[in-house]
Structure formats: C-alpha cells, structure tokens
Design an enzyme around this catalytic site. Structure first.
Site, PDB file in Angstrom:
ATOM      1  N   GLU A  89       0.573  -0.954   0.710  1.00  0.00           N
ATOM      2  CA  GLU A  89       0.226  -0.366  -0.234  1.00  0.00           C
ATOM      3  C   GLU A  89       1.730   1.436   0.170  1.00  0.00           C
ATOM      4  O   GLU A  89       0.140   2.114  -0.398  1.00  0.00           O
ATOM      5  CB  GLU A  89      -0.690   0.512   1.272  1.00  0.00           C
ATOM      6  CG  GLU A  89      -2.008   1.316   1.399  1.00  0.00           C
ATOM      7  CD  GLU A  89      -2.855   1.601   2.556  1.00  0.00           C
ATOM      8  OE1 GLU A  89      -2.485   0.188   3.206  1.00  0.00           O
ATOM      9  OE2 GLU A  89      -4.075   1.876   2.546  1.00  0.00           O
ATOM     10  N   ASP A  90       1.895   1.100   0.592  1.00  0.00           N
ATOM     11  CA  ASP A  90       2.404   2.357   0.638  1.00  0.00           C
ATOM     12  C   ASP A  90       4.157   2.545   0.585  1.00  0.00           C
ATOM     13  O   ASP A  90       4.479   3.584   0.467  1.00  0.00           O
ATOM     14  CB  ASP A  90       3.066   2.932   2.125  1.00  0.00           C
ATOM     15  CG  ASP A  90       1.460   2.912   2.867  1.00  0.00           C
ATOM     16  OD1 ASP A  90       0.452   3.069   2.794  1.00  0.00           O
ATOM     17  OD2 ASP A  90       1.759   2.463   4.470  1.00  0.00           O
TER      18      ASP A  90
END
Ligand code: MN
Length: 733
Positions: A89-90
């Site tokens: 996600e990051d």
C-alpha cells in the site's frame, strides 16, 4: 533534530530479535529464514519512511508482527504478512513482487490487507459497502482480519501522535468495529485494551474521571480485597490447592458503560472489581476442582443463587470457560468471584495465543491453529444464531443509507435502506420479481412488503400464477422495481383489455346487441363503471354476466324501469371483489358481518399482523398471519385463492393471542408477571401455565388483546419483570 542512524539500526535489530524470541517455539523448518527475508524486505521498502512520532516506520510492522505472535498466537505465515502488511500500500513494492518472493498464499493475504486499508483507513466514515468488503475478504483467509486487528491495536497504542480529527475517527471506528470483533474472536485482553483506548480518545473527560476515581479509591479497595481473600487463602492452602487469588479491576470502559446505561454514579457501582481464583490442575480434574473451590468459597461467603454462571459445563460461543458466582462479602457488599484453571484463564485472556502452550508437538500446534481459524470461518459463514449474533455485534443496523442482503447461496446484494423483499426479488431478476409471492427471511416467511435489514438472508418464493399487482408499487422503493412493475402492469392491462373486449363482443353477439362504442359506453353507465377499460377488465375476469346484458337490453327498451340490483348470488368470489374496493385489497375489521370471514385458529391473527385471506371451499374466507406455519403451502399451491387483506383501525374487539415467556426462576416471578398483565388496560387472560425446571422457568399465557400494538406494549412491560429473559409470540397453545 539529530538522528542517530547507527543507534536506530541497533534498535531495529533488537526489536526484530524480540519478535523471533516471541515466536521461536512455534517455528518449523525454514520459517525463521522466511521471517528474516520478510523483515529485510520490509526494512528496505520502508527505509525512507517515518511515523508521525518521528520514529522509523519499520517499528510499526515489527510491533504488529509481535502482537500477532505474542498476543494472538499466530504462526509464521501471519508473522511474515504482518511484517509486510503496509508495503504494497505505502511503498514501491508490488503484489507481484510479494508473490515472487513469498508465494501465492502470502500475496493473497497481503492483497486482502491492502484492500481493507484502502477502504477503511481512507474513508471519512465506514459505510456498509466497506464493511461488506471486510467481511468478504475475511472469509478468504481469517488471518487478514487478525493481522488487521493487530495493526489497529498498535495504531491505537500510538494514537497520541495523530491529529485530533484522525484520533476521533480511528477511536470511534475501533469501538464500533474492532473491539466487537476482538470480543467475538475471544481475544478478551485485546478487546478491553481497544475499548479503554477508544474511550480515551472519544470521551477523554469521562475516561480521566473514571481513571482518577479508580486511583483515588484504590487503597480502600485493596484493603477490602485483602480482607476478603485472607480466610480463603488459608482454607484453599489447607486443601492442597495450587492457586492464585487476586482482585481484578473492571475495565474503565465497562465502568463507563455501567454509569451511562444504568445511570448510577461511580460511587454506587459495587463491582468495580472481581475476585479471581486461578487453580493449577490437570485437565481431567478441571471441572471437579473448580466446583470444589466453589463449594469452599460458598461455605465461607453466602452466594446469591441467581448469579451463578457455569461456563465450564457449557462454554460461551467464543470459547470462554469460567465459573462465576456472586457472594456476600464483608461489610454487606456483593462480590463477584471467578473460578477457573490456568488453562481457562490463558484462553480467556489471550484467545488462541494460549492454545499451543497446551499442545506437545509442532504439528499438533499447527493443527490447533488451523482448527481455530476454521472455526472462525464457519462462524462467519453459518446462517445460525451465532452468526447473526456476530453481525449484531457490528451494529449493522446503524448503517443508514445502504443495506446488504444475502441470497440463500450466500451471494450478496446491496440495496438502499428501506428496501423490501419485493425490491430484493426484482434486484435478482425481473421474472423473479414478477412472480414473487413472498419470501423467507432468515428462514421465516414474510410478505412482499417486508422491509429487509442488513445481514438478512432472503429466499424469494415464486409462483407461475403470480403477476404484478397495482399495490406492489407501494411496496417497493427502488427505481428498478418500480419501473419493472409499471411496465408489467401496462402490459397486463393491455392484454386483459383486449381479451375482455373479445369476450364482451361475443356476449353482445349472443344477445343480439351491436358491438358499438355507444352501446359499450351505455353499458358502462348502466353498470356504474368508470370507463370502458374497466368494463373490458370485468369481462375478461368473467364478471360481466349474460343476465346483466339482457337486463341492459330491457333497460334500453324501457329506460324508465330502472336497473336491477346486482346479482344476489352470495358467491364468495363476488363478495371478495366488492370488498376489495379500489386497492384490490380485502379490508377486515369493519363490516365484519357483511363478509363471511373468520380468523384462522392455526395462527390467531390479531389486528396489526400482516395477514392474507384464503378462500376456502365451505368455510368462507379464512384470515391467516403471513408467518403462519401453513402459509407457505397456501401461498405457493393456491395463489389464486389468496386474497390480500389488511386491517382497519378497529379497536373494539379482542383477539386471542399467545405468548411464551422464559427466564430464570426469580422469587415471585409468576406473581409479578400476572400483576403486569392485570394492570394493563383491557387485557384478559384466558389461560396461563408455568413450568420451572432447574432454575429455568417457562410460562405460556393466552390473552385477549386488541391489536399488535397492544400486544407489544404488554410484551415491553413484561420484559421489565426481573428474571424474564425472552418473550415470544406463539401461534398455538
Ligand atoms: Mn499498519
């Protein structure tokens, strides 16, 4: 601020070592290497990132993995996933990378975690649709939700660094979604911590107030606990028990709830703590030893007979085992005592984390874990009461704008809130909607107009003879269903009209009457019908008699001799047609004598119930409740004999209804129940019977009431009687 990179690197490594220490005993071959690899990938991916507190970001995934290992008791797969949970996600790492490095299973779990974060963490408030995704992902692999829970716990523990608006959002979500989930999974320690932290950030004042008061009153409480424990300590030692006994404070959140829900001030809450006795005893002696301890305690302190809870013989659905009693302690204070074994205590506090400690081989440990995960999944999937309770825990009904409803096969449909069974039927397929005669919601028969709730499972009942009706438009709220019904009605009217026109033409021909517009309109006037369309309708349904046409001809020849009365034949069909009025609905309650109908004894309908009429061969029309046990058969086999029916606001007549009351056998309970009934206006009892068995009591009462409102008012009052646990309406005595 100067950052000491070297010191940080050391700290990261030391935290990693701690993690390995926490799960070492459970690692099989190759597991340690895989965890090491995940750790290195995570360190590399997050290397430029920092948390709001300024710390290196990698502290967070390590902490989440630590919680998974230590506090939830998950295995190497979950630890690897926890370390990687924020990477896709990051960071630049892709799901494909994860798949290549760690395989399909792990990439699937990471995918689930990424999706959940995408919806929950990035939206302003959780909606039903997001929750749906949570649920669906969860059923793929339960580890997803457990890791998410660990993630949330660590975020809550470090919430102080967030901005105020984020704090409130995250904390309320935690109370709303995550703590009930933890509870459901038997993770009680995590649940309590989440609740207390949630309160701290949503109502700081109340939290601090309770925390301070607990601190202030602590010395006094300690003294009391000491006094309570002392004599027990001696006796238990004498009896040779290996045990721990201590006072355990209630959580701030549970005290907060008590103050709020029961409206008692802090000072008047007597159970700010419970006494817990944890005995160390072999597995096969657990039950008898716990009861021995119970016997010793109640020899010394007098127990309250109503407050014995035996969750050893029958554990709670989340696995909780313990023996609870409340005894009269020193100074006339009630004290709750919890008796359990070390194993039960571990399970209660840590859920699965404790299981493996009691298993020998690694394989057996792994089996246990798999078994537990399987159980959670079954719980999520099964349509029984537990699963419903689970959904209740999530307070789904609070989601206001959307509901989701399951098909019998478990497919999910999203509908606007307020949608009915009929909306649902049209959502599945136009044909299913058009032929819908009712539905079974959570295995119970309901009418078309039944308003669905989130989490309902609905099965639509259809009949080939069914066609859309005018009043269906009042039962649906979705645009799709509305337009489909309108189309079908238009189509029907056209078809029936055409057919009716032919029928009428034949009848005119037989009566030697010209089929002209003038004659058709005159016949309409003669029969007092609003339009020729209505006349065609009637003709199609066979409701225009040859006799009527003959009389019309006579009238035409001699207009002064006014029309005859309508056919006197007391045929039920005729009466029904008349009584139905414009809404095509049988109205019952007034004009009762006019129409030959009676209330079916098999389900005792009362005004306010959803009902339908059923045309019988020789007993007129019988009114049944829509959830009558016979209704499915009647509705599905004899749809053409079913008449829609509704009540007027008639309040003068009484109807017989039955209720069943269950509860615990409190002193004077029968007296209290009958008092409530006789205090209620205009309610008469016909019969009443009570049974008690082993402290559980069951009562059946037949009463005369006016309508459902009247009945539910009574039920509400009966629920307030001490000891009453549940009240259900019954069909037959
Ligand atoms: Mn995270």
């Amino acid at each position: 601020m100067q950052i000491d990179i070297e010191a940080e690197r050391k700290e990261i490594l030391s935290r990693y070592k701690n993690l390995i220490k926490a799960c070492k005993r459970r690692l099989g071959e190759g597991d340690k290497e895989m965890i090491r690899k995940a750790f290195e990938v995570a360190v590399e991916s997050h290397k430029e990132m920092r948390r709001k507190s300024g710390e290196p970001y990698i502290y967070h995934p390590i902490a989440v993995a630590q919680i998974c290992a230590e506090e939830i008791g998950l295995g190497p797969t979950a630890i690897v996933c926890a370390l990687l949970h924020d990477t896709v996600e990051d960071t630049d790492l892709t799901l494909e990378d994860v798949k290549g490095l760690f395989g399909v299973k792990i990439s699937q779990i990471i995918d689930g975690l990424t999706k959940i974060s995408g919806v929950i963490d990035n939206t302003a408030s959780i909606q039903a649709e997001n929750f749906r995704k949570v649920l669906l992902t969860m059923s793929e692999d339960v580890r997803v939700i457990l890791i998410k829970l660990a993630d949330r716990l660590h975020n809550m523990r470090t919430l102080e660094h967030m901005k105020r608006d984020k704090q409130v959002k995250i904390a309320s979500e935690t109370l709303y979604l995550y703590s009930p989930l933890a509870h459901r999974l038997g993770l009680n320690t995590i649940k309590s911590e989440l609740e207390d932290l949630g309160l701290k950030y949503t109502d700081e004042e109340a939290y601090n107030d309770i925390a301070n008061k607990l601190k202030e009153t602590e010395p006094e409480r300690k003294k009391f606990i000491q006094k309570f424990i002392e004599p027990l300590n001696e006796i238990l030692q004498e009896q040779g028990f290996n045990f721990k006994i201590y006072g355990r404070p209630k959580s701030i959140y549970s005290i907060y709830n008590k103050i709020k829900n029961k409206a008692v001030p802090f000072e008047e809450i007597y159970d700010l703590f419970a006494i817990r006795i944890v005995i160390d005893t072999p597995y096969d002696q657990e039950k008898s030893d716990c009861w021995k301890v119970y016997s010793i305690i109640t020899d010394f302190y007098h127990p309250s007979p109503e407050r014995l809870r035996d969750w050893i013989s029958t554990p709670k659905s989340n696995g909780y085992e313990s023996l609870h009693t409340t005894v009269m302690g020193p100074e006339g204070k009630w004290v709750e005592v919890q008796i359990r074994t070390v194993r039960m205590d571990d399970l209660a506090e840590k859920g699965y984390a404790a299981h493996w400690k009691y298993k020998e081989s690694a394989a057996e440990k792994e089996n246990q874990l798999e078994g537990w995960l399987k159980k959670i999944r079954e719980m999520l999937e099964s349509p029984d009461a537990n699963a419903l309770e689970f959904i209740d825990d999530f307070k789904l009904n609070l989601f206001s704008d959307e509901i989701f409803v399951f098909t019998p096969k478990g497919d999910m449909k999203t509908l606007p809130s307020g949608a009915t069974a009929l909306d649902f039927a049209f959502d599945i397929h136009t044909k299913i909607g058009e032929q819908c005669i009712g539905a079974k919601v959570n295995h119970k028969l309901v009418p078309l107009s039944y308003e669905l709730k989130s989490g309902d499972q609905a099965e639509i009942l259809t009949s080939g003879k069914q066609t859309p009706k005018e009043d269906w438009l009042g039962y649906v709220i979705t645009a799709r269903a509305k337009s489909k019904i309108k189309n079908a009605l238009k189509e029907q009217r056209k078809k029936i009209g055409e057919k009716g026109k032919e029928v009428l033409e034949k009848k005119f021909y037989k009566a030697k009457l010209d089929f002209t517009l003038q004659n058709v309109n005159d016949l309409c006037n003669f029969l007092k019908l609003p339009s020729s369309l209505e006349l065609f309708y009637r003709a199609a349904l066979g409701n225009v008699d040859t006799k009527e046409i003959k009389e019309f001809i006579k009238y035409k020849e001699n207009p002064k001799k006014r029309a005859p009365k309508k056919s006197d034949a007391q045929k039920i069909e005729q009466l029904v047609t008349n009584a139905r009025g414009s809404s095509n609905m049988l109205v019952i309650g007034d004009d009762m004598q006019k129409l030959d109908y009676n209330l079916s004894p098999c389900c005792n309908p009362i005004p306010g119930d959803d009902v339908f009429g059923f045309v019988t061969v020789d007993e007129g029309i019988k009114i049944h409740r829509v959830n009558c046990p016979n209704a499915v058969k009647l509705l599905s086999n004899y749809a053409y004999r079913v008449v829609k029916a509704k009540w007027t606001n008639e309040h003068l007549i009484s109807f017989l209804a039955g209720i069943k009351i269950t509860g615990t056998d409190e002193l004077g309970i029968v007296n209290n129940i009958t008092k409530v009934i006789s205090n209620e206006n205009h309610i008469n009892m016909r019969s009443i019977s009570f049974d008690t068995d082993d402290g559980i009591f069951e009562g059946t009462i037949m009463i005369f009431v006016h309508d459902t409102k009247h009945l539910s008012h009574l039920i509400d009052n009966l629920k307030k009687v001490k000891g009453v646990n549940a009240i259900v309406r019954i069909d037959e005595k």
